[in-house]
Design a protein around this motif. Structure first.
Motif, short mmCIF file in Angstrom:
data_model
loop_
_atom_site.label_atom_id
_atom_site.label_comp_id
_atom_site.label_asym_id
_atom_site.label_seq_id
_atom_site.Cartn_x
_atom_site.Cartn_y
_atom_site.Cartn_z
N UNK A 269 0.84 -1.20 0.00
CA UNK A 269 0.00 0.00 0.00
C UNK A 269 0.88 1.25 0.00
N UNK A 270 1.92 1.20 0.79
CA UNK A 270 2.82 2.36 0.94
C UNK A 270 4.27 1.85 0.90
N UNK A 271 4.89 1.87 -0.25
CA UNK A 271 6.22 1.24 -0.38
C UNK A 271 7.30 1.85 0.53
N UNK A 272 7.08 3.08 1.00
CA UNK A 272 8.10 3.68 1.88
C UNK A 272 7.79 3.45 3.37
N UNK A 273 6.80 2.59 3.64
CA UNK A 273 6.32 2.46 5.03
C UNK A 273 7.42 2.05 6.02
N UNK A 274 8.29 1.14 5.61
CA UNK A 274 9.28 0.65 6.59
C UNK A 274 10.26 1.74 7.01
N UNK A 275 10.77 2.48 6.04
CA UNK A 275 11.71 3.55 6.41
C UNK A 275 10.97 4.71 7.08
N UNK A 276 9.71 4.93 6.71
CA UNK A 276 8.90 5.94 7.43
C UNK A 276 8.78 5.55 8.90
N UNK A 277 8.54 4.26 9.15
CA UNK A 277 8.37 3.80 10.53
C UNK A 277 9.67 3.94 11.34
N UNK A 278 10.80 3.70 10.69
CA UNK A 278 12.09 3.88 11.39
C UNK A 278 12.21 5.33 11.85
N UNK A 279 11.89 6.25 10.94
CA UNK A 279 11.97 7.68 11.28
C UNK A 279 10.97 8.04 12.39
N UNK A 280 9.75 7.54 12.26
CA UNK A 280 8.71 7.86 13.26
C UNK A 280 9.06 7.28 14.63
N UNK A 281 9.66 6.10 14.64
CA UNK A 281 10.05 5.49 15.93
C UNK A 281 11.18 6.30 16.57
N UNK A 282 12.11 6.76 15.76
CA UNK A 282 13.19 7.61 16.27
C UNK A 282 12.60 8.88 16.88
N UNK A 283 11.72 9.53 16.14
CA UNK A 283 11.11 10.78 16.63
C UNK A 283 10.34 10.53 17.92
N UNK A 284 9.62 9.42 17.96
CA UNK A 284 8.82 9.10 19.16
C UNK A 284 9.73 8.92 20.38
N UNK A 287 11.09 12.26 21.52
CA UNK A 287 10.06 13.12 22.13
C UNK A 287 9.60 12.58 23.49
N UNK A 288 9.81 11.28 23.74
CA UNK A 288 9.28 10.68 24.96
C UNK A 288 10.38 10.17 25.91
N UNK A 289 11.58 10.69 25.70
CA UNK A 289 12.69 10.37 26.59
C UNK A 289 12.95 8.87 26.69
N UNK A 290 12.79 8.19 25.60
CA UNK A 290 13.08 6.75 25.57
C UNK A 290 14.53 6.57 25.16
N UNK A 291 15.28 5.89 26.01
CA UNK A 291 16.74 5.84 25.81
C UNK A 291 17.17 4.60 25.03
N UNK A 292 16.37 3.56 25.12
CA UNK A 292 16.71 2.36 24.34
C UNK A 292 15.44 1.53 24.16
N UNK A 293 15.51 0.59 23.26
CA UNK A 293 14.32 -0.22 22.97
C UNK A 293 13.87 -1.05 24.18
#
Ligand SMILES: Cc1cc2nc3c(=O)[nH]c(=O)nc-3n(C[C@H](O)[C@H](O)[C@H](O)COP(=O)(O)O)c2cc1C
Length: 312
Positions: A269-284, A287-293
């Motif tokens: 549906x969205x061929x760039x979804x995986x790299x978009x998600x990497x960016x969105x997870x980084x931003x999240x 923004x939420x003071x998450x230091x590691x997975x």
């Protein structure tokens, strides 16, 4: 390497937890996304010998997802070694070879061949495929057939061994434990759910194979629940898969206990979804003071809710 998103599947380090689900990603995405941003490459399942797959049509759209019955067409292991491995080895993410076979012995034979191939970081055994010795029931439907195939695979290869489970089993916990007991390094939860669609005008099934695998957003609550159950009952890493489309979906899987996730149908549906998600997870995380997975993985607050005491 972006350390914030780094995870380890057994001994295999990944720069981030986002990777494709087998069969929903291939070399044709190369011009559209930066392959070096993915956590890993998981390639389309292949078999040792060539095979042509199922009758057409092989896919159809249904509400909230799609059905597929591709049937694992395969150009065989020689083609995988000569063409697929060198293609992906031009990039940094580790290559995970998804394999299938008709019997446990054939699975082991293929794993043994791949062991000596430079550039394969892990094997994902697609044990959601039919087991000829069990009248076509998938290996991962039951704990005993899972035990047998994982035991033989483990003897055949020292490569990291991931087992891809099927949500069609009635007993995901026993199947996951069987993988762990026999030395599997990770489980992927999971594959598609068996489904069907009919064209009422022609009265023909919409898939040449009549039945097929149901994937997409509708299966997320099921595979998420199984990810959670597996996380609670095994100590090897769980890789979540099923219906992931958004950052929220990724976060739910991580909180449920997934160390990493695979994105399938959403790639169509969205061929760039995986790299978009990497960016969105980084931003999240920023923004939420998450230091590691590890601040996310398995961190769902599942303390019991207050009992309901009101009288009806
Ligand atoms: C067109 C298609 C082909 C697939 N081929 C494979 C495959 O070769 N091997 C495999 O293990 N899973 C295969 N799958 C299953 C996906 O890897 C994934 O487990 C499943 O689709 C659930 O994830 P999703 O809801 O994000 O798509 C395929 C799925 C689709 C839709």
């Amino acid at each position: 390497m972006n350390n914030l998103l780094a995870v380890k599947i057994g001994n295999l380090p990944l720069q981030n937890p986002i990777m494709p689900a087998s069969g929903t990603f291939d070399t044709t995405l190369e011009p559209l996304i930066d392959f070096n941003q993915l956590g890993a490459f998981v390639t389309k399942t292949f078999t040792q010998s060539r095979r042509s797959g199922n009758a057409l049509p092989r896919i159809c759209e249904v509400s909230s997802g799609m059905l597929n019955a591709i049937g694992i067409p395969s150009k065989g292991v020689e083609h995988y070694i000569s063409d697929v491995v060198p293609f992906f080895n031009r990039y940094q993410p580790p290559l995970v070879a998804s394999i299938s076979a008709n019997t446990a012995a054939e699975f082991a034979q293929l794993a043994e061949i791949l062991t000596d191939v430079k550039g394969i970081a892990a094997i994902e055994a697609n044990i959601s495929c039919p087991n000829i010795e069990a009248h076509g029931k998938a290996f991962a439907i039951a704990a005993d057939s899972t035990k047998k195939v994982i035991k033989m695979l483990r003897r055949a290869t020292p490569l990291p061994l991931w087992a891809k489970l099927t949500p069609n089993t009635g007993d995901i916990i026993s199947v996951a434990k069987a993988v762990e007991d026999e030395g599997g390094d990770a489980i992927v939860v999971g594959n598609t759910l068996l489904g069907m669609a009919i064209d009422v005008k022609t009265r023909r099934p919409k898939l040449g194979n009549i039945m097929g695998g149901f994937s997409g957003p509708a299966i997320k609550p099921i595979n998420l629940r199984m990810t959670y159950q597996c996380f609670k009952h095994v100590s090897i890493p769980v890789i979540g898969c099923g219906g992931i489309e958004t950052l929220n979906d990724v976060l739910e899987y991580l909180l449920a206990g997934a160390t990493a996730v695979q994105v399938g149908t959403a790639n169509f549906i969205e061929p760039t979804i995986m790299t978009d998600l990497v960016q969105q997870l980084t931003d999240y995380c920023q923004a939420n003071n998450i230091k590691s997975m590890t601040d996310l993985i398995g961190q769902v607050d599942d303390t019991p809710f207050e009992p309901y005491t009101a009288l009806s």
